[in-house]
Design a protein around this motif. Structure first.
Motif, PDB file in Angstrom:
ATOM      1  N   ASP A  83       0.833  -1.189   0.000  1.00 14.76           N
ATOM      2  CA  ASP A  83       0.000   0.000   0.000  1.00 14.76           C
ATOM      3  C   ASP A  83       0.873   1.245   0.000  1.00 14.76           C
ATOM      4  O   ASP A  83       1.923   1.289   0.657  1.00 14.76           O
ATOM      5  N   ARG A 101      -9.439   6.009   1.157  1.00 14.16           N
ATOM      6  CA  ARG A 101      -9.062   5.315   2.389  1.00 14.16           C
ATOM      7  C   ARG A 101      -9.253   6.174   3.626  1.00 14.16           C
ATOM      8  O   ARG A 101      -8.805   5.813   4.710  1.00 14.16           O
ATOM      9  N   CYS A 102      -9.914   7.302   3.460  1.00 16.93           N
ATOM     10  CA  CYS A 102     -10.152   8.182   4.594  1.00 16.93           C
ATOM     11  C   CYS A 102     -11.379   7.736   5.380  1.00 16.93           C
ATOM     12  O   CYS A 102     -12.322   7.155   4.829  1.00 16.93           O
ATOM     13  N   GLY A 103     -11.359   8.049   6.674  1.00 17.99           N
ATOM     14  CA  GLY A 103     -12.499   7.732   7.526  1.00 17.99           C
ATOM     15  C   GLY A 103     -13.578   8.793   7.445  1.00 17.99           C
ATOM     16  O   GLY A 103     -13.520   9.719   6.624  1.00 17.99           O
ATOM     17  N   TRP A 136      -6.819  10.379   6.639  1.00 15.81           N
ATOM     18  CA  TRP A 136      -6.200   9.089   6.317  1.00 15.81           C
ATOM     19  C   TRP A 136      -5.495   8.599   7.573  1.00 15.81           C
ATOM     20  O   TRP A 136      -4.454   9.122   7.959  1.00 15.81           O
ATOM     21  N   GLN A 137      -6.052   7.585   8.218  1.00 13.93           N
ATOM     22  CA  GLN A 137      -5.510   7.130   9.502  1.00 13.93           C
ATOM     23  C   GLN A 137      -5.451   5.605   9.575  1.00 13.93           C
ATOM     24  O   GLN A 137      -5.641   5.019  10.643  1.00 13.93           O
ATOM     25  N   THR A 138      -5.140   4.993   8.441  1.00 13.60           N
ATOM     26  CA  THR A 138      -5.009   3.536   8.402  1.00 13.60           C
ATOM     27  C   THR A 138      -3.767   3.156   7.610  1.00 13.60           C
ATOM     28  O   THR A 138      -3.269   3.935   6.795  1.00 13.60           O
ATOM     29  N   GLY A 139      -3.290   1.947   7.853  1.00  9.50           N
ATOM     30  CA  GLY A 139      -2.221   1.385   7.046  1.00  9.50           C
ATOM     31  C   GLY A 139      -0.827   1.779   7.495  1.00  9.50           C
ATOM     32  O   GLY A 139      -0.622   2.606   8.385  1.00  9.50           O
ATOM     33  N   TYR A 158       0.287   9.529  11.382  1.00 13.77           N
ATOM     34  CA  TYR A 158      -0.877   9.912  10.583  1.00 13.77           C
ATOM     35  C   TYR A 158      -1.012  11.430  10.475  1.00 13.77           C
ATOM     36  O   TYR A 158      -1.640  11.929   9.543  1.00 13.77           O
TER      37      TYR A 158
END
Length: 913
Positions: free
Chosen positions: A498, A541-543, A548-551, A576
């Motif tokens: 990713d 991929r944003c909440g 963007w706080q994943t991966g 993040y």
């Protein structure tokens, strides 16, 4: 007024151009001031017949003017003439040419050929063809490529002067071919030989040193186009009539080195095997070739405490060693490579990890010159085995890199800063070898996107990197996917991962840097889909909070602010926060790019997204009182430099940054993400003096710490070599790693003050800023319009400023300590005025100062250049006979006299140590 430097796609008289609408650039030179181009006319002809006449255009454009004539024919020479009129009533003409290549890969009529050797055969295959010429030749061109890296010989002589062709690309999508002017064909019998090494295609590569990333068998495709004087033509092409054998290169791997056995004779020739590779993937050479650009003599022979025979070239570099020797038949000479000696003076190859980097040469009893063909090394030192007597004159270090034009110079009154600039430039040379690598020596040498991104601005001052990055960005886009985004390395041999912030953002940031530096709109057009593709990848991929706080994220890679004992390398800044700072920054660049490309719907779309991200960042990462969630240096720098924090919070965040730096005794703690912007942020927020103090620190951690430890390139880590002489033992300790060299952009922009107000430097900002400890700076930048110069001195309570502005541009000049700017046209300008500024650093005590002076490798050079009368002093002559350190112990009675002379000389010449 005269015209110079006519370029076609950044090249002078290019051969093998595969661009259907090439662009033309030229420079005006005049001794008069305020010179502007008022009109131009471009004529392009083929064999005297016009294929395009632009007509007289009332226009000041002189950079990247696009061809708009008849469709270009393949393999055709075109003559170019440019006429220009200026506002002083002058006219000038410049002429040049370009020759097209095949224009598309499917125009190759040759067949792909390979061999059927067993998998354990390590000898490089040599494909051969004998042919006869019976008529007088007018012109010969050769077009060639390979799966692997290749070298062509005609009648025993190398064709061309390039190395590692066809270069490293995403072979799944793209493969370059090269065009050669061939001059060595003889009447009668001739012999072509094409040797192919594993290179990046088949060779051992990556962290696990595995082979066959793209295929398990090398191959070659080539054709020679002969035009005879009677007008007839002939093509000698690779097909099933060619033969193959193995030659004297018994093994060759980029990581491992090369073995050349000149006693080896392979008598067996076998028929080649036809193979296939999609010709639709083939494109012409897109950037400059890799060549030997410098040749450095061996400087010193060392017998180490362990008994090793070691040669020091006094410069860490990328390339290989040429050896001239007359050995006994079968005598094997082994050369090992290393960047450094350990603190005991022994050969230390550990920074190479699994890349053994050993070249072996087996002599045949004759006088011979050995040099590798398909490998390169990162080294300063070599250890030699197999030679009883070593003659330094027999060894030459050949410096290899993509041969880009060097465009920037920077020199100051501080010798340590000057060495830092040299280190930055040498690391760029060492790592811009066809792709922008992270390092040139160990089992990596990959096109890390994050390293390239943070260094791109500095790179563009030092060299013309337009074609280099354009080629690499084409591969980046070809590797990018909707599912995984932009890879961490390009070309991507690490597999699907990713995308990660700051690294994958190279897809957006580097095209914008190229546009700002060269005014190149086409690179934005070509990369726009990739640029917005990266933003869309993040957005998906944003909440629900829009962030963007994943991966996986690299964070502030190698930041120093983690707790003691932590094994994490991501720094203390919330990873993040870093990710979303770059999300906002890149989104704004895409918005600006859409504006340049007149994509109005996209302008609105990305402006709205940018504002949304900024609001979300302020809500998530900044408290109502203005405190950052991560009040690290990098956290504060990103909020300020990327203009993410709301205005009401900026003062508090700036104070937090200042306090953090003070708590670390004016030292940085930043990693790969924070370092490029740290000094910029301070300078742009009225803390330029603090930026200067931080920049000139000489102890760990600092840029000059490595210089004081004898570095000749930029290190991967701030403490790659520890104060006690030990090495970092993390297993990741390159001594040639340019990321922290990103400070170079600040040196050019802030200390020298050379900036662009309009893309390509059509309008220039000159705004030098002083720091204590540097009394003078002189820098030049050869822009697309010509050489820009900014030079200043501050001594004896006077400021002197010299500026040069190239023709066909204008400039805004902010003189130091003056509030109102001056508007300048082209020309040379000198200013001198009074000042109360004191740029002296605090002097050391007499004892420590004298020791510091004589510990500096440049001290004698300084005295020789600026105070030649001192060279007759007996102590100076004595210093030549003894080691510099020994002089203090040997003649202590003379130290005070000599010290006073040195200080007096330095004061007279604005040199500060």
């Amino acid at each position: 007024m005269e015209l110079i430097d006519l370029k076609v796609e950044y090249q002078k008289n290019p051969l093998g151009l595969d661009i259907k609408k090439p662009r033309f650039s030229w420079k005006l030179v005049s001794k008069e001031r305020d010179v502007l181009q008022t009109a131009y006319r471009i004529l392009v002809k083929n064999d005297g017949e016009s294929v395009w006449d632009s007509g007289e255009k009332d226009c000041s454009s002189s950079v990247l003017i696009e061809y708009n004539g008849q469709e270009l024919e393949p393999c055709t020479l075109y003559q170019v003439q440019v006429e220009v009129w200026d506002n002083k009533g002058h006219k000038a003409i410049v002429s040049g040419s370009f020759e097209t290549g095949l224009l598309k890969g499917t125009n190759f009529c040759a067949d792909w050929i390979t061999h059927d050797y067993p998998a354990d055969e390590t000898g490089c295959p040599v494909f051969t063809k004998e042919f006869k010429v019976e008529k007088e030749i007018s012109k010969v061109r050769m077009y060639a490529t390979a799966l692997g890296v290749y070298e062509i010989k005609l009648n025993g002589e190398k064709v061309g002067d390039s190395y590692f062709s066809p270069g490293w690309t995403n072979y799944h999508k793209r493969l370059q071919y090269q065009t050669y002017q061939v001059d060595g064909i003889l009447p009668g019998e001739n012999k072509l030989e094409i040797t192919v090494g594993n290179g990046w295609y088949k060779g051992i590569f990556g962290f696990t040193c595995t082979p066959n990333h793209y295929g398990d068998r090398v191959a070659v495709l080539a054709e020679v186009h002969i035009t005879y004087c009677d007008g007839s033509t002939e093509i000698i092409k690779t097909d099933d009539s060619w033969m193959v054998t193995t030659g004297i290169i018994r093994s060759s791997e980029i990581y491992m080195g090369e073995t050349i056995d000149t006693c080896y004779k392979e008598e067996n020739l076998s028929r080649v095997v036809l193979t296939t590779f999609d010709k639709e993937r083939i494109v012409g050479q897109e950037s400059e070739a890799v060549r030997i650009t410098k040749r450095l003599p061996a400087k010193e022979l060392i017998n180490t405490p362990k008994g090793e025979k070691v040669i020091d070239f006094h410069q860490n570099l990328t390339g290989f060693v040429e050896l001239k020797v007359t050995g006994k038949p079968g005598q094997k000479i082994t050369i090992r490579h290393a960047e450094v000696l350990d603190k005991d003076g022994n050969f230390y190859p550990d920074t190479l990890r699994l890349a053994i980097s050993i070249d072996q040469f087996i002599c045949n009893g004759e006088e011979q010159t050995f040099l590798p063909h398909f490998t390169f090394h990162g080294f300063r030192y070599i250890a030699i085995e197999g030679l009883e007597e070593i003659n330094l004159e027999s060894f030459t270090a050949c410096v290899l890199h993509t041969q880009m034009e060097e465009t920037g110079t920077f020199i100051s009154s501080n010798p340590l800063v000057n060495q830092l600039q040299r280190n930055i430039l040498w690391s760029q040379r060492g790592n811009f070898l066809d792709i922008p690598t992270d390092c040139p020596q160990r089992d990596e040498r990959l096109g890390w996107t994050g390293d390239a991104q943070v260094f791109a601005g500095t790179a563009a001052y030092n060299m013309n990197v337009a074609s280099f990055f354009s080629k690499w960005l084409h591969d980046l886009a070809s590797e990018q996917t909707e599912e995984f985004g932009v890879p961490h390395v390009v070309p991507n041999i690490l597999g699907n991962q990713d995308g990660a912030a700051a690294w994958s953002d190279a897809a957006v940031i580097i095209p914008w840097v190229m546009y700002e530096t060269y005014g190149d709109v086409r690179i934005l057009e070509e990369q726009f889909e990739s640029m917005e593709g990266w933003i869309n990848y993040i957005t998906a991929r944003c909440g629900t909070n829009g962030l963007w706080q994943t991966g996986f994220q690299y964070g502030d890679w190698l930041g120093l602010d983690k707790e003691e004992g932590s094994t994490e390398r991501t720094g203390a800044t919330d990873k993040y926060l870093v990710a979303n700072a770059y999300y906002a920054y890149s989104t704004n660049i895409v918005r600006k790019t859409a504006e340049v490309l007149n994509k109005l719907e996209d302008v609105q779309k990305y402006d709205q997204l940018y504002q949304k991200i900024k609001r979300a960042i302020n809500e998530e990462y900044i408290t109502a009182a203005g405190r950052m969630v991560s009040e690290t240096q990098t956290g504060c720098v990103l909020a300020l430099h990327f203009d993410l924090a709301e205005e009401k919070y900026r003062k508090r965040i700036l104070k937090s940054l200042e306090t953090n730096i003070a708590n670390h005794k004016n030292h940085l703690t930043t990693g790969f993400v924070g370092t490029p912007y740290l000094c910029h942020t301070l300078s742009e927020n009225n803390l330029h003096d603090l930026a200067g103090a931080l920049f000139l620190k000489e102890d760990y951690p600092s840029w000059l710490y490595a210089v004081k430890k004898g570095a000749t390139t930029i290190w991967e880590r701030w403490n790659s070599i520890l104060p006690n002489g030990d090495f970092d033992t993390s297993g990741m300790n390159s001594l040639n790693h340019y990321a922290y060299g990103s400070i170079g952009e600040w040196m050019y922009r802030k200390l020298a003050g050379i900036n662009q107000l309009e893309p390509g430097y059509k309008k220039i900002l000159i705004k030098p800023e002083f720091i204590k400890g540097i009394h003078s700076v002189e820098a030049t930048f050869n822009s697309m319009y010509g050489v820009i110069k900014s030079a200043w001195k501050c001594n004896d309570k006077k400021i002197k400023v010299d500026v040069e502005i190239p023709a066909n541009t204008t400039a805004l000049l902010y003189l130091p300590e003056k509030e109102k700017p001056l508007e300048l046209g082209s020309g040379s300008y000198q200013f001198e005025y009074e000042t109360e500024t004191n740029l002296e650093r605090d002097r050391f005590t007499m004892d420590s100062t004298l020791k510091e002076i004589f510990d500096e490798p440049v001290a004698i050079q300084i005295l020789n250049q600026y105070a030649p009368e001192m060279m007759n002093h007996p102590m100076i002559e004595f210093a030549y006979q003894l080691s510099i350190r020994e002089i203090l112990a040997t003649a202590p009675g003379e130290t005070e006299t000599l010290f006073k002379m040195v200080i007096d000389a330095l004061n007279r010449t604005e040199v500060s140590i």
